[in-house]
Design an enzyme around this catalytic site. Structure first.
Site, PDB file in Angstrom:
ATOM      1  N   TYR A 147      41.550  69.012 114.803  1.00  0.00           N
ATOM      2  CA  TYR A 147      40.771  69.652 113.726  1.00  0.00           C
ATOM      3  C   TYR A 147      39.365  69.051 113.646  1.00  0.00           C
ATOM      4  O   TYR A 147      38.365  69.768 113.521  1.00  0.00           O
ATOM      5  CB  TYR A 147      41.530  69.460 112.411  1.00  0.00           C
ATOM      6  CG  TYR A 147      40.985  70.174 111.204  1.00  0.00           C
ATOM      7  CD1 TYR A 147      41.416  71.448 110.860  1.00  0.00           C
ATOM      8  CD2 TYR A 147      40.058  69.552 110.363  1.00  0.00           C
ATOM      9  CE1 TYR A 147      40.943  72.088 109.725  1.00  0.00           C
ATOM     10  CE2 TYR A 147      39.575  70.189 109.234  1.00  0.00           C
ATOM     11  CZ  TYR A 147      40.024  71.460 108.911  1.00  0.00           C
ATOM     12  OH  TYR A 147      39.542  72.088 107.789  1.00  0.00           O
ATOM     13  N   LYS A 151      35.979  71.220 114.209  1.00  0.00           N
ATOM     14  CA  LYS A 151      34.995  71.342 113.128  1.00  0.00           C
ATOM     15  C   LYS A 151      33.670  70.707 113.521  1.00  0.00           C
ATOM     16  O   LYS A 151      32.598  71.212 113.181  1.00  0.00           O
ATOM     17  CB  LYS A 151      35.547  70.719 111.838  1.00  0.00           C
ATOM     18  CG  LYS A 151      36.725  71.477 111.244  1.00  0.00           C
ATOM     19  CD  LYS A 151      36.323  72.873 110.770  1.00  0.00           C
ATOM     20  CE  LYS A 151      37.424  73.577 110.000  1.00  0.00           C
ATOM     21  NZ  LYS A 151      37.007  74.888 109.470  1.00  0.00           N
TER      22      LYS A 151
HETATM   23  N1  CAA Z   1      43.780  55.039 108.334  1.00  0.00           N
HETATM   24  C1  CAA Z   1      44.465  54.059 108.951  1.00  0.00           C
HETATM   25  N2  CAA Z   1      45.798  54.086 109.138  1.00  0.00           N
HETATM   26  C2  CAA Z   1      46.461  55.164 108.661  1.00  0.00           C
HETATM   27  C3  CAA Z   1      45.803  56.215 108.002  1.00  0.00           C
HETATM   28  C4  CAA Z   1      44.404  56.127 107.830  1.00  0.00           C
HETATM   29  N3  CAA Z   1      43.717  57.077 107.215  1.00  0.00           N
HETATM   30  N4  CAA Z   1      46.725  57.139 107.663  1.00  0.00           N
HETATM   31  C5  CAA Z   1      47.918  56.676 108.091  1.00  0.00           C
HETATM   32  N5  CAA Z   1      47.747  55.482 108.688  1.00  0.00           N
HETATM   33  C6  CAA Z   1      48.767  54.648 109.293  1.00  0.00           C
HETATM   34  C7  CAA Z   1      49.967  54.451 108.385  1.00  0.00           C
HETATM   35  O1  CAA Z   1      49.707  53.413 107.478  1.00  0.00           O
HETATM   36  C8  CAA Z   1      51.062  54.103 109.393  1.00  0.00           C
HETATM   37  O2  CAA Z   1      50.911  52.784 109.806  1.00  0.00           O
HETATM   38  P1  CAA Z   1      52.193  51.876 110.082  1.00  0.00           P
HETATM   39  O3  CAA Z   1      52.988  52.603 111.136  1.00  0.00           O
HETATM   40  O4  CAA Z   1      51.619  50.575 110.551  1.00  0.00           O
HETATM   41  O5  CAA Z   1      52.911  51.794 108.758  1.00  0.00           O
HETATM   42  C9  CAA Z   1      50.687  54.960 110.603  1.00  0.00           C
HETATM   43  O6  CAA Z   1      49.305  55.312 110.434  1.00  0.00           O
HETATM   44  C10 CAA Z   1      51.496  56.239 110.718  1.00  0.00           C
HETATM   45  O7  CAA Z   1      51.437  56.903 109.446  1.00  0.00           O
HETATM   46  P2  CAA Z   1      52.543  57.949 109.015  1.00  0.00           P
HETATM   47  O8  CAA Z   1      53.865  57.297 108.974  1.00  0.00           O
HETATM   48  O9  CAA Z   1      52.062  58.659 107.811  1.00  0.00           O
HETATM   49  O10 CAA Z   1      52.553  58.865 110.323  1.00  0.00           O
HETATM   50  P3  CAA Z   1      52.810  60.384 110.494  1.00  0.00           P
HETATM   51  O11 CAA Z   1      52.692  60.638 111.949  1.00  0.00           O
HETATM   52  O12 CAA Z   1      54.046  60.811 109.810  1.00  0.00           O
HETATM   53  O13 CAA Z   1      51.603  61.122 109.739  1.00  0.00           O
HETATM   54  C11 CAA Z   1      49.366  61.809 109.396  1.00  0.00           C
HETATM   55  C12 CAA Z   1      50.308  60.771 109.999  1.00  0.00           C
HETATM   56  C13 CAA Z   1      49.587  63.172 110.057  1.00  0.00           C
HETATM   57  C14 CAA Z   1      47.994  61.331 109.705  1.00  0.00           C
HETATM   58  C15 CAA Z   1      49.608  61.951 107.865  1.00  0.00           C
HETATM   59  O14 CAA Z   1      49.396  60.687 107.282  1.00  0.00           O
HETATM   60  C16 CAA Z   1      48.654  62.951 107.264  1.00  0.00           C
HETATM   61  O15 CAA Z   1      48.920  64.120 107.222  1.00  0.00           O
HETATM   62  N6  CAA Z   1      47.493  62.479 106.781  1.00  0.00           N
HETATM   63  C17 CAA Z   1      46.475  63.347 106.191  1.00  0.00           C
HETATM   64  C18 CAA Z   1      45.658  64.029 107.236  1.00  0.00           C
HETATM   65  C19 CAA Z   1      44.580  64.820 106.545  1.00  0.00           C
HETATM   66  O16 CAA Z   1      43.795  64.310 105.778  1.00  0.00           O
HETATM   67  N7  CAA Z   1      44.545  66.122 106.826  1.00  0.00           N
HETATM   68  C20 CAA Z   1      43.604  66.959 106.151  1.00  0.00           C
HETATM   69  C21 CAA Z   1      44.190  68.321 105.949  1.00  0.00           C
HETATM   70  S1  CAA Z   1      43.204  69.305 104.863  1.00  0.00           S
HETATM   71  C22 CAA Z   1      41.887  69.701 105.773  1.00  0.00           C
HETATM   72  O17 CAA Z   1      41.798  69.446 106.935  1.00  0.00           O
HETATM   73  C23 CAA Z   1      40.788  70.447 105.053  1.00  0.00           C
HETATM   74  C24 CAA Z   1      39.488  69.796 105.257  1.00  0.00           C
HETATM   75  O18 CAA Z   1      38.675  70.278 106.006  1.00  0.00           O
HETATM   76  C25 CAA Z   1      39.151  68.593 104.470  1.00  0.00           C
END
Ligand code: CAA
Length: 240
Positions: A147, A151
């Site tokens: 994404y 973008k």
């Molecule tokens: N920075 C650093 N580390 C991060 C982090 C971040 N922002 N987010 C997650 N992590 C870390 C977690 O702490 C975890 O670490 P550990 O394994 O050491 O505990 C590791 O990454 C894995 O995290 P998850 O267990 O949550 O892993 P996952 O694979 O299940 O999911 C993810 C990861 C997909 C990134 C989920 O956290 C997520 O969906 N995050 C939000 C993503 C986001 O902001 N999307 C925006 C959608 S809306 C949009 O896109 C509209 C727009 O234009 C703004």
């Protein structure tokens, strides 16, 4: 005669707000959609705005869809490339399909729509393109290499298109929304979203109408000197 606009992904979320805002300005709007026929039907019933189904990732479908809109509503003056999807996941977990689908819809869709409409705008000496980019294209976002790349590509696409269109009265601008209160943002895991909202200086999600009003300004007759710009609307989350 009223200007004619196509808003991709124009029946839901930010796109719905844009379709309504442009209609309120007296513009004839065609709202494109690719998903639910039922939701699109209800949108048309609610707003009186015609909806047109095609997938913006499909080049030929964009050519055919725009030809149909032009035949039914008149030549297309304004294109708002808003259609976008997420397939979030860390790089390690992301499939090639999740990468490719997001690039084809979110970035390829803008190319396909421009190919379908630029020549007509050039001939008539007026055109407006607005691409909906994202804060995550400017700053990157953990879990969104697909994404963020698409973008970010939109922002470059817009600046190049702006240079090509300028001498024909065609402007191209991008808006980079932050986190807006839509279904797409609601799909972010609650814990992740809470951390994001905590970093927004104004302390809230944005509203779709706050994006839509800016699109309205950019596509208006007054917007002719604004081209190649990116407007960040993100509550101060990323000052770019
Ligand atoms: N920075 C650093 N580390 C991060 C982090 C971040 N922002 N987010 C997650 N992590 C870390 C977690 O702490 C975890 O670490 P550990 O394994 O050491 O505990 C590791 O990454 C894995 O995290 P998850 O267990 O949550 O892993 P996952 O694979 O299940 O999911 C993810 C990861 C997909 C990134 C989920 O956290 C997520 O969906 N995050 C939000 C993503 C986001 O902001 N999307 C925006 C959608 S809306 C949009 O896109 C509209 C727009 O234009 C703004």
């Amino acid at each position: 005669m009223a200007r004619v606009a196509v808003v991709t992904g124009g029946t839901r979320g930010i796109g719905e707000a844009i379709s309504i805002a442009l209609q309120d300005m007296g513009i004839t709007v065609a709202a494109n959609f690719a998903g639910s026929d039922e939701k699109a039907r209800l949108f048309t019933e609610r707003t009186g705005i015609k909806s047109y189904k095609w997938n913006v990732a499909d080049h030929q479908a964009c050519l055919d869809g725009c030809a149909l809109v032009a035949a039914e509503l008149g030549p297309i003056d304004i294109v708002v490339n808003n259609a976008g999807i997420t397939r979030d996941g860390t790089l390690m977990k992301m499939s090639w399909e999740a990468w490719n689908e997001v690039i084809q819809v979110n970035l390829g869709g803008s190319f396909n729509m421009a190919k379908a409409t630029f020549a007509g705008m050039k001939e008539r000496g007026f055109g407006r393109f607005v691409q909906i980019g994202s804060i995550n294209g400017q700053a990157g976002q953990y879990g969104q290499v697909n994404y963020s790349a698409a973008k970010s590509g939109i922002h470059g696409f817009t600046k190049a298109l702006a240079q090509e269109g300028a001498r024909f009265g065609i402007t191209a601008n991008a808006i980079a929304p932050g986190y807006i209160d839509t279904d797409m943002v609601a799909a972010v895991p609650a814990e992740a979203l809470a951390k994001i909202v905590a970093k927004i200086p104004v302390g809230r999600l944005g509203q779709a109408s706050e994006i839509a009003r800016t699109v309205g300004f950019l596509v208006s007759e007054d917007g002719g000197f604004i081209t190649g710009s990116t407007m960040s609307i993100n509550g101060g989350q990323h000052m770019y």
